[in-house]
Design a protein around this motif. Structure first.
Motif, PDB file in Angstrom:
ATOM      1  N   GLU A   1      -6.192  -7.944   3.713  1.00 20.04           N
ATOM      2  CA  GLU A   1      -6.114  -6.604   3.113  1.00 20.04           C
ATOM      3  C   GLU A   1      -5.346  -6.592   1.799  1.00 20.04           C
ATOM      4  N   LEU A   2      -4.618  -7.667   1.488  1.00 20.47           N
ATOM      5  CA  LEU A   2      -3.820  -7.724   0.263  1.00 20.47           C
ATOM      6  C   LEU A   2      -4.513  -8.489  -0.865  1.00 20.47           C
ATOM      7  N   TRP A   3      -5.762  -8.879  -0.663  1.00 24.26           N
ATOM      8  CA  TRP A   3      -6.476  -9.670  -1.671  1.00 24.26           C
ATOM      9  C   TRP A   3      -7.813  -9.045  -2.022  1.00 24.26           C
ATOM     10  N   THR A   4      -7.874  -7.739  -2.021  1.00 24.92           N
ATOM     11  CA  THR A   4      -9.134  -7.025  -2.255  1.00 24.92           C
ATOM     12  C   THR A   4      -9.223  -6.490  -3.681  1.00 24.92           C
ATOM     13  N   THR A   5     -10.423  -6.149  -4.079  1.00 25.88           N
ATOM     14  CA  THR A   5     -10.617  -5.527  -5.391  1.00 25.88           C
ATOM     15  C   THR A   5      -9.816  -4.241  -5.494  1.00 25.88           C
ATOM     16  N   GLU A   6      -9.777  -3.455  -4.419  1.00 23.13           N
ATOM     17  CA  GLU A   6      -9.026  -2.188  -4.432  1.00 23.13           C
ATOM     18  C   GLU A   6      -7.541  -2.429  -4.708  1.00 23.13           C
ATOM     19  N   ILE A   7      -6.967  -3.397  -4.041  1.00 18.91           N
ATOM     20  CA  ILE A   7      -5.551  -3.714  -4.249  1.00 18.91           C
ATOM     21  C   ILE A   7      -5.303  -4.142  -5.686  1.00 18.91           C
TER      22      ILE A   7
ATOM     23  N   ALA B   1     -13.095  -8.219 -10.943  1.00 22.87           N
ATOM     24  CA  ALA B   1     -13.646  -6.885 -10.732  1.00 22.87           C
ATOM     25  C   ALA B   1     -12.624  -5.798 -11.058  1.00 22.87           C
ATOM     26  N   ALA B   2     -11.335  -6.152 -10.949  1.00 25.77           N
ATOM     27  CA  ALA B   2     -10.265  -5.193 -11.242  1.00 25.77           C
ATOM     28  C   ALA B   2      -9.925  -5.133 -12.725  1.00 25.77           C
ATOM     29  N   GLY B   3     -10.563  -5.979 -13.535  1.00 23.38           N
ATOM     30  CA  GLY B   3     -10.350  -5.907 -14.977  1.00 23.38           C
ATOM     31  C   GLY B   3      -9.441  -6.970 -15.552  1.00 23.38           C
TER      32      GLY B   3
ATOM     33  N   GLN C   1       0.817  -1.205   0.000  1.00 28.30           N
ATOM     34  CA  GLN C   1       0.000   0.000   0.000  1.00 28.30           C
ATOM     35  C   GLN C   1       0.855   1.262   0.000  1.00 28.30           C
ATOM     36  N   GLU C   2       2.056   1.181   0.536  1.00 31.74           N
ATOM     37  CA  GLU C   2       2.950   2.345   0.606  1.00 31.74           C
ATOM     38  C   GLU C   2       3.785   2.524  -0.662  1.00 31.74           C
ATOM     39  N   LEU C   3       3.805   1.518  -1.507  1.00 28.18           N
ATOM     40  CA  LEU C   3       4.703   1.530  -2.661  1.00 28.18           C
ATOM     41  C   LEU C   3       4.221   2.481  -3.746  1.00 28.18           C
TER      42      LEU C   3
ATOM     43  N   THR D   1      -7.124  -3.538  -8.306  1.00 30.78           N
ATOM     44  CA  THR D   1      -7.374  -2.430  -9.225  1.00 30.78           C
ATOM     45  C   THR D   1      -6.135  -1.552  -9.335  1.00 30.78           C
ATOM     46  N   ASN D   2      -5.478  -1.309  -8.212  1.00 30.67           N
ATOM     47  CA  ASN D   2      -4.232  -0.532  -8.231  1.00 30.67           C
ATOM     48  C   ASN D   2      -3.143  -1.259  -9.011  1.00 30.67           C
TER      49      ASN D   2
END
Length: 217
Positions: free
Chosen positions: A159-165, A194-196, A136-138, A167-168
């Protein structure tokens, strides 16, 4: 707690007391890394008309990076390898690992001795960069053709296996870039979709039924 583990194929792994997880499959650390990250991941992009950029989530023991380095040398394919690790192992622990004898190379410790936060040309075909921070800090500096996603299990690091992660990560992945991971859980597959990413299941190493390969579309 004893950290060093010998897995079923004779290769070493380590146990993380922080997450109560081993770094590799107990069925075989070397077998797992070759099957998922090299054969299913990097090998699918070789030969390449241009240098290949790899991103690895979770440097860990350094086994994936070592195998990618070997393949770059063997195929004479320039590779830029970026990896992030928030909880690095010590050099003393790295010295215990039997990867040099199993892979017939003495290059392994150079990965652990390399400085953090800088591009280091370890050979004409392999430039290495490792970041001592969380994902998340990278702040990413490039787009990647290959992603080795090797975080601890979703139960240990949800927290490292989410759609948000993902997507980034997708935003940093080149078109038709490949992400490979050992986890085939439904929540991981759905988050990648969901992230494409276009996600397919593949036979896993040893007794593992499935692993995932995701292509940026």
């Amino acid at each position: 707690m004893e950290r060093l583990i010998t897995t079923a194929d004779g290769s070493h792994s380590l146990m993380s007391p922080l997450f109560n997880q081993q770094y590799h499959s107990l069925q075989g650390a070397l077998t797992e890394s070759i099957h998922i990250y090299i054969n299913l991941g990097l090998q699918s992009k070789i030969p390449s008309p241009h240098p290949i950029s790899i991103f690895e989530m979770g440097f860990g023991t350094g086994l994936n990076a070592l195998l990618a380095w070997q393949l770059a040398e063997t195929t004479q394919t320039p590779v830029h390898y970026t990896t992030v690790e928030a909880y690095p192992i010590t050099l003393a622990e790295a010295r215990q690992l039997n990867y040099p004898s199993l892979t017939n190379t003495e290059d392994f410790l150079a990965l652990h001795q390399a400085g953090w936060g800088e591009d280091i040309p370890l050979s004409p075909y392999f430039t290495f960069r490792k970041e001592n921070r969380t994902l998340q800090e990278l702040s990413h500096r490039r787009q990647y053709e290959v992603i080795f996603y090797d975080a601890f299990d979703p139960r240990a690091q949800p927290e490292l296996w989410t759609t948000e992660i993902f997507t980034n990560i997708a935003a940093q992945t080149a078109p038709n870039g490949v992400l490979v991971t050992y986890s085939s859980k439904g929540i991981v597959k759905r988050a990648l979709q969901a992230a494409g990413f276009l996600v397919t299941k593949h036979r896993g190493p040893g007794k593992k039924f499935h692993v995932l390969k995701a292509v940026k579309i």
